[in-house]
Motif scaffolding. Structure first.
Motif, mmCIF file in Angstrom:
data_model
loop_
_atom_site.group_PDB
_atom_site.id
_atom_site.type_symbol
_atom_site.label_atom_id
_atom_site.label_comp_id
_atom_site.label_asym_id
_atom_site.label_seq_id
_atom_site.Cartn_x
_atom_site.Cartn_y
_atom_site.Cartn_z
ATOM 1 N N PRO A 256 7.863 -1.046 2.566
ATOM 2 C CA PRO A 256 7.886 -2.742 2.043
ATOM 3 C C PRO A 256 7.289 -2.430 0.500
ATOM 4 C CG PRO A 256 5.719 -1.979 3.194
ATOM 5 C CD PRO A 256 6.622 -0.648 3.191
ATOM 6 N N GLY A 257 7.477 -3.883 -0.034
ATOM 7 C CA GLY A 257 6.905 -3.867 -1.572
ATOM 8 C C GLY A 257 6.902 -5.381 -1.692
ATOM 9 N N SER A 258 6.456 -5.581 -2.859
ATOM 10 C CA SER A 258 6.144 -7.020 -3.358
ATOM 11 C C SER A 258 7.434 -7.751 -3.413
ATOM 12 C CB SER A 258 5.468 -6.983 -4.631
ATOM 13 O OG SER A 258 5.419 -8.407 -5.015
ATOM 14 N N PRO A 259 7.463 -8.982 -2.835
ATOM 15 C CA PRO A 259 8.608 -9.943 -3.145
ATOM 16 C C PRO A 259 9.047 -10.163 -4.627
ATOM 17 C CG PRO A 259 7.002 -10.803 -1.483
ATOM 18 C CD PRO A 259 6.403 -9.649 -2.358
ATOM 19 N N LEU A 260 7.881 -10.012 -5.361
ATOM 20 C CA LEU A 260 8.133 -10.213 -6.967
ATOM 21 C C LEU A 260 8.898 -9.261 -7.623
ATOM 22 C CD1 LEU A 260 4.528 -11.666 -7.643
ATOM 23 C CD2 LEU A 260 6.711 -12.995 -7.134
ATOM 24 N N ARG A 265 13.503 -5.900 -2.664
ATOM 25 C CA ARG A 265 14.210 -6.762 -2.043
ATOM 26 C C ARG A 265 15.206 -6.289 -0.878
ATOM 27 N NH1 ARG A 265 14.511 -12.058 -4.161
ATOM 28 N NH2 ARG A 265 14.986 -12.509 -2.298
ATOM 29 N N ASN A 268 12.600 -4.623 1.875
ATOM 30 C CA ASN A 268 12.061 -5.625 2.648
ATOM 31 C C ASN A 268 13.088 -6.271 3.623
ATOM 32 O OD1 ASN A 268 9.596 -5.702 1.455
ATOM 33 N ND2 ASN A 268 10.000 -7.148 0.148
ATOM 34 N N ARG A 272 13.132 -6.734 7.746
ATOM 35 C CA ARG A 272 13.485 -7.643 8.191
ATOM 36 C C ARG A 272 14.675 -7.655 9.118
ATOM 37 N NH1 ARG A 272 12.638 -12.848 5.312
ATOM 38 N NH2 ARG A 272 13.334 -11.290 3.175
ATOM 39 N N LEU B 133 1.838 -15.632 -5.939
ATOM 40 C CA LEU B 133 2.974 -15.795 -4.754
ATOM 41 C C LEU B 133 2.301 -16.769 -3.870
ATOM 42 C CD1 LEU B 133 4.033 -12.195 -3.341
ATOM 43 C CD2 LEU B 133 5.613 -14.380 -3.626
ATOM 44 N N PRO B 256 5.036 -8.569 2.661
ATOM 45 C CA PRO B 256 4.838 -7.161 2.580
ATOM 46 C C PRO B 256 4.550 -6.690 1.028
ATOM 47 C CG PRO B 256 7.296 -7.869 2.428
ATOM 48 C CD PRO B 256 6.250 -9.128 2.603
ATOM 49 N N GLY B 257 3.851 -5.472 1.024
ATOM 50 C CA GLY B 257 3.460 -5.215 -0.215
ATOM 51 C C GLY B 257 3.642 -3.484 -0.365
ATOM 52 N N SER B 258 3.075 -2.918 -1.441
ATOM 53 C CA SER B 258 3.164 -1.529 -1.628
ATOM 54 C C SER B 258 2.264 -0.984 -0.839
ATOM 55 C CB SER B 258 2.821 -1.381 -3.066
ATOM 56 O OG SER B 258 2.645 0.310 -3.470
ATOM 57 N N ASN B 268 1.302 -5.363 5.852
ATOM 58 C CA ASN B 268 2.096 -4.494 6.254
ATOM 59 C C ASN B 268 2.032 -4.239 7.686
ATOM 60 O OD1 ASN B 268 3.526 -4.409 3.839
ATOM 61 N ND2 ASN B 268 2.546 -2.385 3.078
ATOM 62 N N LEU B 277 8.411 -11.078 8.629
ATOM 63 C CA LEU B 277 8.291 -10.737 7.112
ATOM 64 C C LEU B 277 8.696 -11.799 6.325
ATOM 65 C CD1 LEU B 277 9.693 -7.389 5.446
ATOM 66 C CD2 LEU B 277 10.070 -9.611 4.519
ATOM 67 N N GLU B 279 8.943 -13.367 2.366
ATOM 68 C CA GLU B 279 8.972 -13.137 0.811
ATOM 69 C C GLU B 279 8.828 -14.240 0.068
ATOM 70 O OE1 GLU B 279 11.562 -9.155 -0.352
ATOM 71 O OE2 GLU B 279 12.845 -10.882 0.695
#
Lengths: 378, 378
Positions: A256-260, A265, A268, A272, B133, B256-258, B268, B277, B279
């Motif tokens: 997973p990672g930041s939506p920013l 994307r 994520n 999902r 965010l 979600p995030g790193s 996470n 999830l 975003e």
């Protein structure tokens, strides 16, 4: 360098190479022909007639023996081994996919193909954190006994190979096993060919083009018990690998990672859609724990895909199938349901259409008609 | 400022305040007593006897009328409204939880309590990206007609309130509605009291302590159709809010995030455990789409939790229950199954034990015996 298998004669191996390199023959058709005719030589002899039945006017281009010999010479020079899909040395997970490469070049350590494998793929323009994660996870998986598979691209692929170079890494490449692509990964590719394994289904010297990469991606997932995606934009190549993995019955994991960050994307979105969320090697190992035995070739599926009855195809049946087909891919099973013909008869007609250059095969046992192709010329 | 409801007399409202402020009376016990005795006044009269039956030697401390009057005066001075859980103005989603505050102070716009709500919570030490965010999502949810609920903490909470100040924001605070905590959020709290709504179940002037925050967290989730967690470390308060939301039948979403950022480990993990999830605001709205109608109070659950038969509890039955209980929380239903007593009888005994200061209630209708408490002294 021994290119031969004890179970396959030199001449049959050469004929197999000629068959898969012949015009309009893909892996699915190759396996169907081999099953129907018993040998590559017999299949090659049948090709012109089959293509004609499929509506082909000009003669089909059969790959000449001399060119196949040249290819084998080139492979010998780079020290590559040629594995046939029924050789004992052929990787078992790859043999289980429906469009397994009939022939595969291997440079490097053949033993790596028989250990448990996990693929790590992702964005070429990956972030520093993404690269670090990929390398760390590859190293941890290697320490736990996994061989790491990737595609030798920039970014995540590079980091994954680097992290697993000492413990076991397999690079599936889109071009020839001797062609460094991208050029800046040349040193790494040489190191993998020496200490890991480089896998290619293309002739030596092939410079990879865009259309080769999806085929390469199915090798990455096909060689692996599961695929971990580390950073991937929406509609990126890594998601194609993930889709192949799903179709091949392999685990799909994503970091997973930041939506920013647009590079997260795709990952994520995979989560999902049901991919396993992975934060490290432990998550990958937990997901693959239930798959410690390599997948067996799906015998039923193989039979279903390859059983054909060439002789029963009548002209009226052929027209029925052609009418049902269109430019949008349709499941072969659906086609069989709708046409009131036997499944082997339908598959025979599809094979002939494919050899005539009028049919395209798609993942998920789907086919479409090539309307723009010149159906009756070369 | 009108503190009274048309359905509740001044004296009953005062008695309810006395009842909930009395020793060992929590929300669950309050509702059980009110149902059993019909009024707070009758319940107060019964308290000493009930506590004695539960094993209490010293007299139970009943909250004096004078102190309750003082509290109401203080509330009037800060312009707060006091809502009883059966008032029409009481927020419906909160009334549906099993331990709804019997009385709730409200500063600000009462109408906000009756619009569709989404909570945004997260780390106090949030990253710049996390704050951005949270503020963006709060703004987008506000534009879509949602009121945003949060806890007025630093970091994510602050950003969530800021993003929704113009469109509608509710702050549930752990201390008194007049106490600025943390002090650096004083300006924001004042702005919310003027243009949004500040909610508290504590007496004015209460400085929040650590034990108050989990209770505040159940208000945040209880006020909301769903809870979005933006950045949360493992074992952080935001995860407590998420757990409350699950128990209350609300949606749980997480950004979600790193894996390299410890502030994303909690979110996470929530996703791994089944949280949706998210975003952006669109994901929150999609998840809450099916919940556009506010949850109705769960009548069956309420009855089940509060139906008690005070008079049937025999000394031998009480000992049976005490033996079955221990320091580890056990489901009340499990207790009923194992003891061969009627459910109302078991609940009566539990209520008496609680009033005696010997029982602790836990989320999920679970109870444990307080072994270290002095069971027979004050």
């Amino acid at each position: 360098m021994n290119l031969e298998s004890p179970t396959l004669s030199d001449s049959e191996r050469l004929d197999r190479l000629r068959l898969i390199r012949s015009e309009n023959v893909g892996p699915v058709t190759f396996h169907a022909l081999l099953r129907r005719f018993g040998s590559a030589r017999a299949a090659i002899q049948a090709l012109p007639d089959l293509a004609r039945r499929g509506g082909r006017a000009a003669p089909l281009r059969i790959w000449p023996s001399a060119q196949a010999e040249q290819e084998l010479d080139a492979a010998r020079r780079m020290g590559a081994r040629l594995l046939a899909s029924d050789d004992a040395g052929y990787p078992a997970p790859l043999a289980a996919i429906y469009d397994a490469p009939p022939l595969l070049y291997l440079r490097g350590d053949a033993a790596l193909l028989h250990r448990k494998t996990a693929a790590i793929v992702g964005a070429r323009n990956a972030s520093a954190n993404g690269r670090r994660l990929a390398e760390d996870i590859a190293r941890d998986l290697g320490a736990a006994g996994f061989v790491v598979v990737s595609g030798l691209a920039r970014g995540i692929d590079y980091a994954a190979h680097r992290g697993s170079l000492e413990t076991g890494t397999i690079a599936a490449v889109a071009g020839g096993a001797d062609i460094a692509y991208p050029p800046d990964n040349e040193d790494l590719q040489r190191a993998i060919a020496e200490r890991g394994a480089v896998i290619s289904e293309m002739p030596p010297g092939t410079v990879p083009r865009a259309k080769h990469f999806p085929r390469r991606n199915r090798l990455i997932s096909g060689l692996s018990l599961g695929v971990l995606v580390v950073e991937a934009a929406l509609q990126s190549g890594s998601l194609i690998t993930a889709r192949f993995a799903l179709e091949q019955g392999r685990e799909v994991l994503a970091v997973p990672g930041s939506p920013l960050d647009p590079r997260c994307r795709g990952t994520n979105n995979l989560i999902r859609q049901g991919a396993t969320l992975a934060e490290g090697a432990a998550d990958v190992m937990a997901a693959l724990e239930g798959m410690t035995r390599l997948p067996e070739p799906v015998a039923g599926q193989e039979t279903q895909l390859t059983e054909i009855t060439i002789d029963s195809a009548l002209e009226t049946d052929r027209r029925t199938i052609e009418e049902l087909l269109g430019p949008s891919p349709v499941m072969v099973d659906e086609l069989v349901r709708q046409c009131h013909l036997s499944a082997p008869a339908v598959r025979s007609i599809l094979l002939e259409l494919e050899l005539a250059g009028r049919l395209e095969r798609h993942p998920g046992n789907r086919v479409s008609l090539l309307l723009t192709a010149s159906a009756h010329g070369s």
